[in-house]
Design an enzyme around this catalytic site. Structure first.
Site, PDB file in Angstrom:
ATOM      1  N   ASN A   1      40.257  49.609  42.284  1.00 20.29           N
ATOM      2  CA  ASN A   1      39.875  50.827  43.010  1.00 20.29           C
ATOM      3  C   ASN A   1      40.153  50.556  44.482  1.00 20.29           C
ATOM      4  O   ASN A   1      39.404  49.816  45.123  1.00 20.29           O
ATOM      5  CB  ASN A   1      38.389  51.131  42.775  1.00 20.29           C
ATOM      6  CG  ASN A   1      37.891  52.278  43.648  1.00 20.29           C
ATOM      7  OD1 ASN A   1      38.703  52.983  44.279  1.00 20.29           O
ATOM      8  ND2 ASN A   1      36.581  52.470  43.705  1.00 20.29           N
TER       9      ASN A   1
ATOM     10  N   LYS B   1      39.918  52.524  46.939  1.00 15.28           N
ATOM     11  CA  LYS B   1      39.083  53.300  47.875  1.00 15.28           C
ATOM     12  C   LYS B   1      39.987  53.888  48.978  1.00 15.28           C
ATOM     13  O   LYS B   1      41.131  54.236  48.697  1.00 15.28           O
ATOM     14  CB  LYS B   1      37.956  52.422  48.416  1.00 15.28           C
ATOM     15  CG  LYS B   1      37.185  51.740  47.278  1.00 15.28           C
ATOM     16  CD  LYS B   1      35.917  51.088  47.688  1.00 15.28           C
ATOM     17  CE  LYS B   1      35.236  50.503  46.448  1.00 15.28           C
ATOM     18  NZ  LYS B   1      33.929  49.943  46.718  1.00 15.28           N
TER      19      LYS B   1
ATOM     20  N   HIS C   1      31.837  57.687  41.110  1.00 17.76           N
ATOM     21  CA  HIS C   1      31.635  56.410  41.815  1.00 17.76           C
ATOM     22  C   HIS C   1      30.419  56.552  42.733  1.00 17.76           C
ATOM     23  O   HIS C   1      30.178  57.623  43.290  1.00 17.76           O
ATOM     24  CB  HIS C   1      32.875  56.055  42.634  1.00 17.76           C
ATOM     25  CG  HIS C   1      32.829  54.658  43.159  1.00 17.76           C
ATOM     26  ND1 HIS C   1      32.102  54.325  44.275  1.00 17.76           N
ATOM     27  CD2 HIS C   1      33.385  53.511  42.702  1.00 17.76           C
ATOM     28  CE1 HIS C   1      32.218  53.016  44.476  1.00 17.76           C
ATOM     29  NE2 HIS C   1      32.995  52.502  43.544  1.00 17.76           N
TER      30      HIS C   1
ATOM     31  N   GLU D   1      29.900  55.701  45.652  1.00 19.90           N
ATOM     32  CA  GLU D   1      30.199  56.166  47.018  1.00 19.90           C
ATOM     33  C   GLU D   1      30.367  57.684  47.048  1.00 19.90           C
ATOM     34  O   GLU D   1      30.047  58.338  48.039  1.00 19.90           O
ATOM     35  CB  GLU D   1      31.453  55.439  47.541  1.00 19.90           C
ATOM     36  CG  GLU D   1      31.128  53.978  47.862  1.00 19.90           C
ATOM     37  CD  GLU D   1      32.284  53.003  47.699  1.00 19.90           C
ATOM     38  OE1 GLU D   1      33.447  53.436  47.620  1.00 19.90           O
ATOM     39  OE2 GLU D   1      32.000  51.788  47.649  1.00 19.90           O
TER      40      GLU D   1
ATOM     41  N   GLU E   1      28.398  49.614  37.737  1.00 17.27           N
ATOM     42  CA  GLU E   1      28.517  49.043  39.072  1.00 17.27           C
ATOM     43  C   GLU E   1      27.173  49.122  39.788  1.00 17.27           C
ATOM     44  O   GLU E   1      26.822  50.171  40.348  1.00 17.27           O
ATOM     45  CB  GLU E   1      29.549  49.831  39.897  1.00 17.27           C
ATOM     46  CG  GLU E   1      30.937  49.818  39.309  1.00 17.27           C
ATOM     47  CD  GLU E   1      31.998  50.075  40.373  1.00 17.27           C
ATOM     48  OE1 GLU E   1      32.934  49.280  40.450  1.00 17.27           O
ATOM     49  OE2 GLU E   1      31.867  51.051  41.149  1.00 17.27           O
TER      50      GLU E   1
ATOM     51  N   GLY F   1      30.884  45.507  47.325  1.00 15.89           N
ATOM     52  CA  GLY F   1      31.376  45.151  48.650  1.00 15.89           C
ATOM     53  C   GLY F   1      30.430  44.252  49.432  1.00 15.89           C
ATOM     54  O   GLY F   1      30.588  44.072  50.636  1.00 15.89           O
TER      55      GLY F   1
ATOM     56  N   SER G   1      31.798  43.210  43.528  1.00 16.78           N
ATOM     57  CA  SER G   1      32.156  41.871  44.025  1.00 16.78           C
ATOM     58  C   SER G   1      32.810  40.983  42.963  1.00 16.78           C
ATOM     59  O   SER G   1      32.576  39.775  42.931  1.00 16.78           O
ATOM     60  CB  SER G   1      30.931  41.183  44.643  1.00 16.78           C
ATOM     61  OG  SER G   1      30.465  41.921  45.772  1.00 16.78           O
TER      62      SER G   1
HETATM   63  P1  13P Z   1      34.057  45.554  45.390  1.00 20.55           P
HETATM   64  O1  13P Z   1      34.861  44.893  44.296  1.00 20.55           O
HETATM   65  O2  13P Z   1      34.770  45.567  46.707  1.00 20.55           O
HETATM   66  O3  13P Z   1      32.667  45.025  45.452  1.00 20.55           O
HETATM   67  O4  13P Z   1      33.936  47.108  44.974  1.00 20.55           O
HETATM   68  C1  13P Z   1      33.509  47.433  43.710  1.00 20.55           C
HETATM   69  C2  13P Z   1      33.752  48.879  43.470  1.00 20.55           C
HETATM   70  O5  13P Z   1      33.080  49.734  44.028  1.00 20.55           O
HETATM   71  C3  13P Z   1      34.841  49.253  42.551  1.00 20.55           C
HETATM   72  O6  13P Z   1      34.778  50.598  42.233  1.00 20.55           O
END
Ligand code: 13P
Length: 252
Positions: free
Chosen positions: A9, A11, A94, A96, A166, A172, A212
């Site tokens: 992903n 982002k 997601h 976010e 997640e 992150g 992560s």
């Molecule tokens: P990270 O792998 O950067 O922690 O992000 C995870 C994520 O939100 C994947 O959709």
């Protein structure tokens, strides 16, 4: 047997130019058998990636879409627009998007229905916040989100969706959930699917872990019985790292 699936992903990272560069570096190396490989890129890079990844083993995914067929929804992208580009997967719900763009269990459900109608495979994200975790609400949250996202679907449709667990506090932050804990929560998600759509369907649905995940820890997740792959943010941005993740997922 569930085929593992490793999805990046990206982002809001990568210009078209940067996406093309990644694809040129990654495509030849992404040949590991027994694992599906997906890159979920920003809308602007999807067309260029479709071109660069043609004939490769890396499939294309989007990170969101609207549920309507078309209409006066300024700034939105429809399912048919994604299909036209050659997109096969779409991340929905997601954290976010839930946090910053007001996505709700209800809108996620509408999007899941729309994706399936258009032949797109939804990657449905669920997961608890740190606050919810500390309040002992993890199970209730993922149960509610899973149930809501799949509401109104037939078992034959649920079979092919992908769920990504997640935990928000692990995204992150470098603080990944332990593989055992992630597996426990993922097993609960599978129980929810079994309760509503039957045991056989639940055994077919692929459930990823995300938060992560890195080349150094992916194998510990893949070693867990209920974890069928990973949805990876930061570590999917560099071709070499992406290929290492694919190799890790192929160990299953
Ligand atoms: P990270 O792998 O950067 O922690 O992000 C995870 C994520 O939100 C994947 O959709």
């Amino acid at each position: 047997m569930r085929t593992p699936i490793l999805a990046g992903n990206w982002k809001m990272f990568k210009t078209i130019q940067e996406a093309r560069q990644f694809a040129r570096e990654a495509r030849a190396g992404a040949t590991a058998d027994g694992v599906q490989k997906v890159i979920c890129a920003p809308f602007t890079a999807l067309s260029a990636l479709a071109e660069e990844l043609q004939g490769s083993q890396i499939a294309l995914g989007a990170q969101n879409m609207h549920f309507a067929e078309q209409g006066a929804y300024t700034g939105e992208i429809s399912p048919a627009m994604l299909v036209e580009i050659g997109v096969k997967y779409v991340i929905l719900g997601h954290s976010e998007r839930r946090q910053y763009f007001n996505e709700t269990d209800e809108s996620v459900n509408q999007k899941v229905h729309a994706a399936i109608k258009h032949g797109l495979v939804p990657i449905i994200c669920v997961g608890e916040s740190l606050e919810q975790r500390e309040a002992g609400e993890t199970e209730a949250v993922v149960r509610r989100q899973t149930e809501a996202a799949l509401s109104g679907l037939e078992a034959s449709q649920v079979r092919d969706v992908i769920i990504a667990y997640e935990p928000i506090w692990a995204i992150g932050t470098g603080k990944s959930s332990s593989a055992e804990e992630a597996n426990e929560t993922i097993a609960i998600i599978r129980q929810v699917i079994a309760a509503f759509f039957g045991h056989q369907t639940a055994e077919q649905v692929r459930i990823q872990y995300g938060g992560s995940v890195k080349p150094e820890n992916i194998e510990s997740y893949m070693a867990q019985p209920d974890i069928d792959g990973a949805l990876v943010g930061g570590a999917s941005l560099v071709a070499d790292s992406f290929l290492q993740l694919v190799a890790g997922a192929a160990q299953k």
